[in-house]
Design a protein around this motif. Structure first.
Motif, mmCIF file in Angstrom:
data_model
loop_
_atom_site.group_PDB
_atom_site.id
_atom_site.type_symbol
_atom_site.label_atom_id
_atom_site.label_comp_id
_atom_site.label_asym_id
_atom_site.label_seq_id
_atom_site.Cartn_x
_atom_site.Cartn_y
_atom_site.Cartn_z
ATOM 1 N N GLY A 1 41.155 39.289 45.640
ATOM 2 C CA GLY A 1 39.883 38.565 45.637
ATOM 3 C C GLY A 1 39.246 38.619 44.267
ATOM 4 N N GLY A 2 37.977 38.243 44.203
ATOM 5 C CA GLY A 2 37.279 38.285 42.923
ATOM 6 C C GLY A 2 35.890 37.684 42.998
ATOM 7 N N MET A 3 35.192 37.747 41.866
ATOM 8 C CA MET A 3 33.824 37.240 41.805
ATOM 9 C C MET A 3 33.711 36.098 40.803
ATOM 10 S SD MET A 3 31.616 39.124 43.703
ATOM 11 C CE MET A 3 30.053 38.710 42.926
ATOM 12 N N ILE A 4 32.875 35.130 41.134
ATOM 13 C CA ILE A 4 32.592 34.002 40.239
ATOM 14 C C ILE A 4 31.091 33.991 39.955
ATOM 15 C CG2 ILE A 4 32.533 31.475 40.097
ATOM 16 C CD1 ILE A 4 35.076 31.503 41.877
ATOM 17 N N GLU A 5 30.739 33.674 38.725
ATOM 18 C CA GLU A 5 29.322 33.557 38.383
ATOM 19 C C GLU A 5 29.054 32.164 37.816
ATOM 20 O OE1 GLU A 5 26.391 36.845 36.901
ATOM 21 O OE2 GLU A 5 27.384 36.055 35.128
ATOM 22 N N CYS A 6 27.880 31.637 38.141
ATOM 23 C CA CYS A 6 27.485 30.304 37.667
ATOM 24 C C CYS A 6 26.085 30.402 37.059
ATOM 25 C CB CYS A 6 27.518 29.317 38.828
ATOM 26 S SG CYS A 6 26.954 27.658 38.409
ATOM 27 N N ILE B 1 34.708 36.068 46.434
ATOM 28 C CA ILE B 1 35.824 35.313 47.003
ATOM 29 C C ILE B 1 36.821 36.293 47.612
ATOM 30 C CG2 ILE B 1 37.653 33.628 46.496
ATOM 31 C CD1 ILE B 1 35.020 32.447 45.722
ATOM 32 N N LYS B 2 37.224 36.034 48.839
ATOM 33 C CA LYS B 2 38.169 36.943 49.484
ATOM 34 C C LYS B 2 39.589 36.719 48.935
ATOM 35 C CE LYS B 2 39.657 34.266 53.545
ATOM 36 N NZ LYS B 2 39.761 34.234 55.017
ATOM 37 N N PRO B 3 40.481 37.682 49.134
ATOM 38 C CA PRO B 3 41.862 37.509 48.667
ATOM 39 C C PRO B 3 42.548 36.358 49.409
ATOM 40 C CG PRO B 3 41.434 39.786 49.361
ATOM 41 C CD PRO B 3 40.274 38.967 49.800
ATOM 42 N N LYS C 1 56.137 32.061 54.203
ATOM 43 C CA LYS C 1 56.904 31.534 53.069
ATOM 44 C C LYS C 1 56.072 30.473 52.374
ATOM 45 C CE LYS C 1 61.161 32.456 55.546
ATOM 46 N NZ LYS C 1 60.804 32.352 56.987
ATOM 47 N N GLY C 2 56.675 29.860 51.385
ATOM 48 C CA GLY C 2 55.985 28.748 50.728
ATOM 49 C C GLY C 2 55.322 29.170 49.443
ATOM 50 N N ARG C 3 54.507 28.250 48.920
ATOM 51 C CA ARG C 3 53.945 28.394 47.576
ATOM 52 C C ARG C 3 52.473 28.756 47.675
ATOM 53 N NH1 ARG C 3 54.844 22.312 46.795
ATOM 54 N NH2 ARG C 3 54.137 22.494 48.941
ATOM 55 N N HIS C 4 52.105 29.911 47.208
ATOM 56 C CA HIS C 4 50.713 30.323 47.367
ATOM 57 C C HIS C 4 50.153 30.941 46.100
ATOM 58 C CE1 HIS C 4 51.086 29.306 51.526
ATOM 59 N NE2 HIS C 4 52.212 29.987 51.562
ATOM 60 N N ASP C 5 48.841 30.810 45.953
ATOM 61 C CA ASP C 5 48.140 31.423 44.827
ATOM 62 C C ASP C 5 47.978 32.910 45.101
ATOM 63 O OD1 ASP C 5 46.708 28.905 43.276
ATOM 64 O OD2 ASP C 5 46.870 28.566 45.434
ATOM 65 N N PRO C 6 48.378 33.778 44.157
ATOM 66 C CA PRO C 6 48.111 35.211 44.360
ATOM 67 C C PRO C 6 46.612 35.505 44.289
ATOM 68 C CG PRO C 6 49.027 34.795 42.173
ATOM 69 C CD PRO C 6 49.116 33.516 42.918
ATOM 70 N N VAL C 7 45.877 34.580 43.674
ATOM 71 C CA VAL C 7 44.420 34.708 43.614
ATOM 72 C C VAL C 7 43.870 33.284 43.513
ATOM 73 C CG1 VAL C 7 44.356 34.916 41.081
ATOM 74 C CG2 VAL C 7 42.496 35.869 42.448
ATOM 75 N N ILE C 8 42.860 32.974 44.297
ATOM 76 C CA ILE C 8 42.338 31.609 44.206
ATOM 77 C C ILE C 8 41.079 31.539 43.347
ATOM 78 C CG2 ILE C 8 43.337 30.783 46.357
ATOM 79 C CD1 ILE C 8 40.601 31.249 47.643
ATOM 80 N N VAL C 9 40.617 32.674 42.906
ATOM 81 C CA VAL C 9 39.360 32.716 42.152
ATOM 82 C C VAL C 9 39.351 31.736 40.979
ATOM 83 C CG1 VAL C 9 37.868 34.217 40.771
ATOM 84 C CG2 VAL C 9 38.833 35.043 42.933
ATOM 85 N N GLU D 1 36.881 42.766 45.993
ATOM 86 C CA GLU D 1 37.721 43.829 45.436
ATOM 87 C C GLU D 1 38.945 44.119 46.303
ATOM 88 O OE1 GLU D 1 35.911 47.290 43.801
ATOM 89 O OE2 GLU D 1 33.996 46.278 43.470
ATOM 90 N N ALA D 2 38.994 43.478 47.459
ATOM 91 C CA ALA D 2 40.072 43.759 48.412
ATOM 92 C C ALA D 2 41.347 43.000 48.057
ATOM 93 C CB ALA D 2 39.606 43.378 49.809
ATOM 94 N N THR D 3 42.403 43.350 48.776
ATOM 95 C CA THR D 3 43.646 42.579 48.679
ATOM 96 C C THR D 3 43.911 41.919 50.032
ATOM 97 O OG1 THR D 3 45.092 44.321 49.473
ATOM 98 C CG2 THR D 3 44.583 44.326 47.103
ATOM 99 N N GLY D 4 44.804 40.942 50.010
ATOM 100 C CA GLY D 4 45.140 40.242 51.247
ATOM 101 C C GLY D 4 45.592 41.185 52.341
ATOM 102 N N LEU D 5 46.386 42.181 51.946
ATOM 103 C CA LEU D 5 46.915 43.111 52.945
ATOM 104 C C LEU D 5 45.804 43.892 53.638
ATOM 105 C CD1 LEU D 5 50.163 44.562 51.323
ATOM 106 C CD2 LEU D 5 49.954 43.551 53.616
ATOM 107 N N THR D 6 44.774 44.250 52.917
ATOM 108 C CA THR D 6 43.693 45.032 53.538
ATOM 109 C C THR D 6 42.617 44.150 54.141
ATOM 110 O OG1 THR D 6 42.557 45.170 51.409
ATOM 111 C CG2 THR D 6 44.013 46.990 51.983
#
Lengths: 368, 368, 368, 368
Positions: A205-210, A300-302, A325-333, B254-259
């Motif tokens: 996950g992660g944080m976005i600021e505007c 933003i959640k993972p 399976k398939g194509r995924h973003d490891p992070v969407i932030v 701060e979480a991951t998808g697994l958690t």
């Protein structure tokens, strides 16, 4: 009930599914005479386009916007602007398996609960691709704001535990790393962190600021159409958002009045300033209109789609273990940065137009 | 533009100022046949009534609700329910001084920017008394939900740095301390903390949590009318709220998808359950409808009215120092608890009614 | 679903029943700085007050308006204006009998179908008294329009078969007869006709016309928010209206393009004029803004409450004959005149405010 | 302000210009599980397609609808349905001349007043082609109604002075003449009349009637969301409509209570019937739900584009005489028939969905 329509005066209606014919938006209520080209829209769309780094899904989409109406000889006409983005790379095979079970962290189960069935291809309407229409509309809202000198700056504040160092804030850095982080060192650390996530078939996950600058005072309405209330709705309407903060946000809960109040002062020219900006540019739901920027953050959640095995149930009510399976973003932030900016721009533009009817004296002057 | 109207199907319009004739609300769209009395409404209003402890403003108001329409022989008729609460203790003298300057942390400056002038008596429309109409309407929404077995539990999570110990969570304690805290020991500590604040002419912020149980699946709409988006707007529309969290909220960043993903499982009776509830009962903007509660939190800023000296400017553009007199809450969190609950109830009830048109098969069955 | 809320930017919510505690309206979105007093509202309300001639119900109501919020020191503040009119003469006994059967021409049966039961006292919400809130709000809308030089003139065009002679149109006569007819001779004939109706325990319908002058060009929006579409909705929302005409109305169906088109011409000063006004001041849903007045007409059905015996059924499904007792207007047209004017004023004011965001150049100028 | 969005629960947003890339609509809020194909939509669109007789514009358009979203495996998914119709025959040269002057009876002048300029090609957004999106959406609304046994029958009542003989009403005839008249003899007379009009470079108006059968009771809401009010708005939003009637319409103004009231009676099975239907199936704004059909009529003005010379002004403020070239319908009534039906279907479907939340007992049953 309708769900894909947003805004009070500048109203947008988005449509489209991950693996349907395409996605798009109708923008209704855009003022006439705004210069607008497909390039203006494309610039925004490119910021959320997939396949631009190894930290985003490799799905190949040009995400090319076509303006179908509402623009004549390079200017908006005041009538609805319809924009469409055709889906190209619709590998439906990748997704056929998920028709029968519910992916943890996704809306599969919820859509089935609500509608009795679902377009399971890539998540259908609940896919992140739904935000394409928002970004196309956001490009127009930004253009409106730009005409009035209002600017937005949006970036990644953190990816998982890796946060930027505010002391090292560097606006230009935003455009120089795949995460839109305003801090090169943090971006390098984020890269290392994501490599670990990917190796573990995990996501982050992660944080976005505007930050919104030069917003006139008086935007937003008392009670329910407060500027922060509509920003809150707009940002929470982005699929993966789990928290929204304005100004000091959560920290305000631990603060005291003495530290949290923003004192006013007049500068030598007699114009009012605030000596701090704990409020984030909005008080009583109405923009300050002095020197304070509007500041908001989104958590933003993972990415829920991870390649590690997960426990779930299928439509027959059996407990199963799945591996997506398939194509995924490891992070969407990083790709969500422009979505946050788009939604913020839409809210500010809508409030700006709405604020024009606040005062009888200005109305009389307008029509004279 | 209008600002005091809220809701899609169950629509409310609040009105009133801190020191005007009174405050109230019109609730339009309430289903017919709901048992409703003034006592039902009063029970809710009493939870936000001033003067109930030494940690709230001593302003003396009975805040007695009168139902003026929409109820016949003890039941709602399906037509608008108008409710009014007369102001009694309107000590306008206390407030006359503030007409000329801008109180830090208040909306005085912003209202002047927007409207050119303001009703300065007690903050006028921007006063916390504006929430009376919301609470009266919230009482009705709660009654609707109650008919369907949906319940809300709302309480103070923290006051300043004093947080409850979740391990010591005690539902009954909520009603046994002036702060609505579900932890007696924390309430005692909060009392000590507030005494210090008051001695320092200072004030405190805090956190509120709301848990909603037994919500059916399928509430909320894709894209913009997501259940969490409307909860976000509703909670942010409460004057002092600076952050809103759903489920794990900020921690999700701060979480991951697994958690962070909530795995599904079927129990022996074949009904679907989630093994965790990081999402807070909502996925893809739609209520889960399995065993998960809806969970939301609001960060409340400290009361801006403090008795300590503060720096500000007056309407003539002069830098001045002020000391706010009058009766003020050292913390508004406890009285805001029922406001948060009211707004949440309104959103859930509205989404519930809105969800009835989701499926053609159920519509056909309804009209048969 | 809500039903008592109207308007896009200037939003009103009316409430109240014929024999409840009172009736009222919340006006949300009124610009700040409009001079407004209870007398302004009362002047409008007095035009629909009962008991003013022998051709109106003798029910004794003062219909005195109280402004509860949104006005400070004689001016609107920009926040919701709540107005209330207490019911005084609530002779519930007169109406108790009608609880058990369905009056022809009334909404009794329809309310029972919709809600399962109804407030049967005087028709409850479906009573003509529901329009009190509209008229109070209409007074405010008229005041807004007055500030911009826009005026409305509304009058009775016909009562039953007795129509005014347009050649004898006399604006001042409107205020000199109980029917608000702009033709004294026609008013005398109408009086004779109504005497016959009353003798026969019968009632009469009639036509109302509304002329709106000095409307700026550009009001109304393409497609669905056309000015005539909203006027149509507004006027049809008045209980007894069965037809609405704009400009030539029904006659347009028999006309040809050559006779129906309004040619343009420039006068010597170069300003554009129309040489005729078949369109009624609106083309393509947008106000002309040249020399043409907006013209609309409403057909009002005869008062359904008549003293002659009528055939109907009761709630037990038995065929019965009834004779309605109580106090009723032999014609509601004269009292409906100000209701039509109020609704028209609300639509024009709303469209006026809405039109301010049509052009980017004017928006930029507004914020400069 | 937005203008191209319509509906409370089933919300549509139309877009497109006469000579742009295409036209379309987004339908938001359609229930899931409705069978829907492009053929369903095409059947409706074909009824307004140009070039089908010599009494309609010879513009060659296939008006082929493409469904871009919201349908999966032949059923609606509950998410927005986007439909597009590409413009093919865009002869822009035909229209370039009109850029400089204002056509009588058209919205050219009004759009210039509102927006400062306009897309002059074929009238841009004010063209009758704007109704394509409405008809595509109307096809979906009709499908919803069809599932519940509600049917609509719409036809031409008159063309200029040529009216059908109600005694000769023949439902099947509607589909056997180019005017959709339910009376063969009248259709032949209309043909003669139109030949004269065309010879004179003139055009004709006419009347359309719509009958809606099997509408359940209880649709429509008190006060402003009355079923007839929304029908009124919907029909008046069609460009050329100058009058709308419900039931007896204008005749009600000349009627008396004794003749206008519809008496109730119970048949032998105990079900309630009305012995007449002067009200047109709606009382108090709510559908009767007994044996009465909903009846509405629209007066359509003559096509403003005529080949005869006309007086007007140009953008430079000069008086000129013009002769409009190009391809025009001598009467638009026949092609407007399906537009009226579409708008009526949208209003009924929207009110139907809205009525589901009227009663608490039915809501409880729904969720059990």
């Amino acid at each position: 009930m309708y769900g894909s329509t947003f805004g009070n005066i500048l109203k947008i209606s988005t449509w489209g599914e991950s693996h349907g014919a395409g996605l798009g938006v109708v923008v209704d209520g855009c003022p006439a005479g705004l210069p607008l080209s497909e390039e203006d829209v494309q610039r925004y769309l490119n910021r959320r386009k997939p396949g631009q780094s190894r930290y985003a899904t490799p799905r190949r989409e040009e995400d090319a916007a076509e303006i179908l109406s509402g623009v004549f000889e390079g200017k908006t006409t005041g009538t609805p602007i319809s924009m469409m983005i055709r889906n190209k790379d619709q590998r439906s095979r990748d997704y056929s398996e998920i028709a029968g079970y519910y992916r943890p962290g996704h809306a599969d189960y919820n859509y089935d609960q609500k509608y009795g069935f679902r377009d399971y291809r890539g998540g259908g309407r609940s896919s992140g691709r739904e935000t394409i229409g928002r970004v196309a509309a956001g490009a127009i809202a930004s253009k409106i704001l730009e005409q009035l000198g209002i600017t937005l700056s949006t970036y990644t504040l953190s990816i998982g535990p890796v946060a930027i160092d505010k002391g090292q804030f560097d606006e230009t850095a935003i455009w120089e790393n795949p995460f839109y982080m305003p801090d090169k060192a943090a971006a390098l650390k984020a890269e290392e962190y994501l490599k670990t996530c990917m190796k573990d078939h995990n996501s982050s996950g992660g944080m976005i600021e505007c930050i919104i600058k030069n917003v006139p005072g008086g935007l937003g309405e008392p009670a329910f159409e407060k500027l922060d209330a509509n920003l809150g709705k707009a940002i929470f309407s982005i699929g993966a958002v789990k928290a929204v903060e304005i100004g000091d946000g959560l920290q305000a809960a631990e603060a005291t009045g003495l530290t949290n109040n923003d004192p006013y002062a007049c500068d030598t020219k007699g114009s009012v300033r605030k000596l701090s900006n704990h409020a984030g540019g909005i008080t009583g739901g109405i923009s300050d209109g002095c020197n304070t920027d509007i500041i908001l953050r989104a958590a933003i959640k993972p990415t829920p789609s991870i390649a590690a095995p997960q426990q779930t149930v299928n439509r027959d009510g059996e407990n199963i273990e799945i591996t997506i399976k398939g194509r995924h973003d490891p992070v969407i932030v990083p790709r969500a940065v422009v979505v946050v900016e788009s939604m913020a721009a839409l809210v500010i533009a809508d409030a700006l137009l709405g604020s024009m009817t606040s005062r009888m004296d200005k109305i009389i002057k307008f029509f004279r």
